[in-house]
Enzyme design. Structure first.
Site, PDB file in Angstrom:
ATOM      1  CE  LYS A  78      33.849  33.676  33.164  1.00  0.00           C
ATOM      2  NZ  LYS A  78      34.418  34.799  33.437  1.00  0.00           N
ATOM      3  N   GLY A 180      48.971  36.449  44.967  1.00  0.00           N
ATOM      4  CA  GLY A 180      49.165  35.956  43.461  1.00  0.00           C
ATOM      5  C   GLY A 180      49.006  37.250  42.493  1.00  0.00           C
ATOM      6  CB  VAL A 182      44.497  40.026  42.155  1.00  0.00           C
ATOM      7  CG1 VAL A 182      43.531  41.082  43.027  1.00  0.00           C
ATOM      8  CG2 VAL A 182      43.695  39.738  40.799  1.00  0.00           C
ATOM      9  N   GLY A 183      46.593  39.984  44.235  1.00  0.00           N
ATOM     10  CA  GLY A 183      47.171  40.259  45.572  1.00  0.00           C
ATOM     11  C   GLY A 183      48.563  40.955  45.736  1.00  0.00           C
TER      12      GLY A 183
HETATM   13  P1  NAD Z   1      46.440  33.480  41.040  1.00  0.00           P
HETATM   14  O1  NAD Z   1      46.480  32.489  40.475  1.00  0.00           O
HETATM   15  O2  NAD Z   1      47.451  34.518  40.351  1.00  0.00           O
HETATM   16  O3  NAD Z   1      46.951  33.888  42.391  1.00  0.00           O
HETATM   17  C1  NAD Z   1      46.001  33.277  43.546  1.00  0.00           C
HETATM   18  C2  NAD Z   1      46.672  33.058  44.824  1.00  0.00           C
HETATM   19  O4  NAD Z   1      45.656  32.577  45.827  1.00  0.00           O
HETATM   20  C3  NAD Z   1      47.738  32.219  44.550  1.00  0.00           C
HETATM   21  O5  NAD Z   1      49.011  33.128  45.389  1.00  0.00           O
HETATM   22  C4  NAD Z   1      47.369  31.068  45.464  1.00  0.00           C
HETATM   23  O6  NAD Z   1      48.498  30.398  46.159  1.00  0.00           O
HETATM   24  C5  NAD Z   1      46.410  31.753  46.459  1.00  0.00           C
HETATM   25  N1  NAD Z   1      45.468  30.712  47.090  1.00  0.00           N
HETATM   26  C6  NAD Z   1      44.723  29.694  46.584  1.00  0.00           C
HETATM   27  N2  NAD Z   1      44.014  29.260  47.307  1.00  0.00           N
HETATM   28  C7  NAD Z   1      44.182  29.941  48.619  1.00  0.00           C
HETATM   29  C8  NAD Z   1      43.601  29.543  49.833  1.00  0.00           C
HETATM   30  N3  NAD Z   1      42.780  28.558  50.215  1.00  0.00           N
HETATM   31  N4  NAD Z   1      44.099  30.492  50.875  1.00  0.00           N
HETATM   32  C9  NAD Z   1      44.985  31.366  50.609  1.00  0.00           C
HETATM   33  N5  NAD Z   1      45.421  31.692  49.461  1.00  0.00           N
HETATM   34  C10 NAD Z   1      45.035  30.802  48.303  1.00  0.00           C
HETATM   35  O7  NAD Z   1      45.123  34.334  40.669  1.00  0.00           O
HETATM   36  P2  NAD Z   1      44.760  35.806  40.379  1.00  0.00           P
HETATM   37  O8  NAD Z   1      44.808  36.047  38.960  1.00  0.00           O
HETATM   38  O9  NAD Z   1      45.415  36.972  41.449  1.00  0.00           O
HETATM   39  O10 NAD Z   1      43.022  36.008  40.942  1.00  0.00           O
HETATM   40  C11 NAD Z   1      42.746  35.900  42.174  1.00  0.00           C
HETATM   41  C12 NAD Z   1      41.267  36.003  42.480  1.00  0.00           C
HETATM   42  O11 NAD Z   1      41.141  37.353  41.923  1.00  0.00           O
HETATM   43  C13 NAD Z   1      40.443  34.865  41.724  1.00  0.00           C
HETATM   44  O12 NAD Z   1      39.260  34.730  42.514  1.00  0.00           O
HETATM   45  C14 NAD Z   1      40.165  35.680  40.279  1.00  0.00           C
HETATM   46  O13 NAD Z   1      38.902  34.997  39.672  1.00  0.00           O
HETATM   47  C15 NAD Z   1      39.940  36.856  40.847  1.00  0.00           C
HETATM   48  N6  NAD Z   1      39.952  37.845  39.655  1.00  0.00           N
HETATM   49  C16 NAD Z   1      41.282  38.239  39.192  1.00  0.00           C
HETATM   50  C17 NAD Z   1      41.366  39.081  38.256  1.00  0.00           C
HETATM   51  C18 NAD Z   1      42.722  39.435  37.361  1.00  0.00           C
HETATM   52  O14 NAD Z   1      42.725  40.500  36.718  1.00  0.00           O
HETATM   53  N7  NAD Z   1      43.570  38.495  37.447  1.00  0.00           N
HETATM   54  C19 NAD Z   1      40.408  39.978  37.936  1.00  0.00           C
HETATM   55  C20 NAD Z   1      39.072  39.990  38.677  1.00  0.00           C
HETATM   56  C21 NAD Z   1      39.075  39.010  39.393  1.00  0.00           C
END
Ligand code: NAD
Length: 370
Positions: A78, A180, A182-183
């Site tokens: 990292k 976001g 992932v969700g």
């Molecule tokens: P993203 O920025 O696309 O989405 C994050 C979402 O979380 C947004 O909708 C934001 O409004 C929401 N959010 C932020 N704070 C919040 C809170 N307190 N309560 C509710 N919702 C909240 O990010 P992402 O790429 O979807 O990543 C999300 C998580 O998954 C992160 O922890 C990231 O490290 C982890 N992750 C992502 C990936 C990937 O492929 N993108 C892979 C492994 C892990």
């Protein structure tokens, strides 16, 4: 000196810590190569004004375990760049390119995107030093957040975990914290398997609908129209953090770390937690969930879809190969972890750690020291 060794080292690593400083452009960065016995390390570059070496050491270890658990021919590493990621684009390009030149000979570290860096940064690095993952499509990348690599992996983990959680994905009620990248994809791939989205949140609020939210309509509403889930008219608004306690079968954290505290773990009302976010629960909270019979598939098993996709990209594979590799690996690993957890009566995280550490230890026996 003493403290450096005793603070950071254990039986796995880290094998190298590189400090980078160039006063001419205010480049302050560090790279941690944790363990490379399975192959060159892959891990993201975090750009933030307050990123610390301690944080990067921890994240590098998490990548070692994630990559080992996924059975990739890569170790964990990292990097951190101490800077504001919202700086003007030209300055950011100069900083990233300078960082690239500084790590040119550190060939056992392959950089990828993380908080504060993106596919554009990865393209600059590829141009500078010929190695990076998470590239734009036009230079051979597989856009993992567009195809939903991590969300797809979560759905596969759900397919395996349903038996252990004694639920049926068909008709399972799902709540997602963080709608976001992932969700949204997790919602889509779970809906394809018959699950019903009954609650979702983002940073601005949360909604619920026991009869089910239209996933595709909600994705269009949030992604294409840039609106908050809280304003989606099919749902009833609830206070954002109340989503934690929603009555559901599957709860997915896909936002921030440490949201499931010990207090929350006592009150959650679900059967299965698929960890999309990294470290969304404290270790104590995971113990409580385990004692309450709530199955929790740990982050580095359930959310490995992104890094598996990046590894397929690095080795010249296609999008189709990325999906089949994610499916194969996450299915096998979720099964191995949940079976070991059940048989040994330990938390899934302890089981996952045992499996990943054993793989790293075995790989270490095949490589020469030094
Ligand atoms: P993203 O920025 O696309 O989405 C994050 C979402 O979380 C947004 O909708 C934001 O409004 C929401 N959010 C932020 N704070 C919040 C809170 N307190 N309560 C509710 N919702 C909240 O990010 P992402 O790429 O979807 O990543 C999300 C998580 O998954 C992160 O922890 C990231 O490290 C982890 N992750 C992502 C990936 C990937 O492929 N993108 C892979 C492994 C892990």
């Amino acid at each position: 000196m003493e403290t450096i060794w005793t603070t950071y080292q254990d039986d796995l690593g880290p094998s190298k810590i590189l400090l980078i400083y160039d006063p001419r452009i205010q480049l302050r960065a560090f790279v941690v190569v944790d363990n490379v016995s399975s192959g060159p390390s892959i891990g993201g570059i975090r750009m933030a004004p307050d990123v610390s070496i301690q944080e990067v050491v921890r994240l590098a270890r998490a990548m070692t375990l994630k990559n080992a658990a996924a059975g990739l021919a890569h170790g964990g590493g990292k990097a951190g760049i101490v800077a504001d990621p919202t700086m003007p684009a030209q300055e950011k390009e100069a900083l990233i390119r300078a960082f690239g030149r500084a790590i040119e000979t550190l060939v056992d570290y392959i950089p990828g995107p993380d908080m504060g860096t993106d596919e554009t940064c990865m393209a600059y690095l590829r141009d500078e030093i010929g190695r990076s993952v998470g590239l734009p499509l036009v230079v051979g990348g597989i856009p993992l957040d567009v195809i939903g690599a991590t969300g797809f992996g979560l759905a596969i983990a759900g397919e395996v975990a349903q038996e252990y959680a004694e639920i049926d994905l068909k008709g399972a009620r799902v709540a997602i914290q963080g709608f976001g990248a992932v969700g949204q994809h997790a919602a889509h791939f779970l809906a394809e398997r018959g699950a019903i989205l009954v609650g979702a949140s983002d940073v601005n609020g949360a909604i619920t609908n026991p009869a089910g939210l239209d996933v595709e309509a909600l994705r269009k509403f949030t992604k294409e129209q840039g609106k908050s889930v809280a304003a989606f008219e099919q749902g009833t608004p609830i206070p954002r953090d109340e989503l934690l306690f929603l009555d559901c079968d599957i709860w997915i954290p896909a936002a921030r770390p440490d949201v499931i505290t010990t207090e929350a773990a006592h009150k959650m009302n679900t059967r299965l937690i698929l960890q999309g976010a990294n470290i969304p629960a404290t270790l104590e909270a995971e113990k409580i969930l385990h004692e309450r019979g709530i199955v929790c598939v740990p982050d580095f098993i359930a959310n490995a879809g992104g890094v598996i996709c990046a590894a397929v990209e690095y080795h010249g594979g296609t999008q189709g190969q990325a999906f089949s590799t994610i499916e194969e690996k996450i299915r096998a690993n979720t099964q191995a972890v949940l079976r070991a957890s059940k048989e040994k009566g330990i938390t899934p995280r302890d089981a996952a750690n045992e499996i990943a550490r054993a793989r790293v230890k075995e790989a270490m026996t095949y490589t020469a020291a030094g």
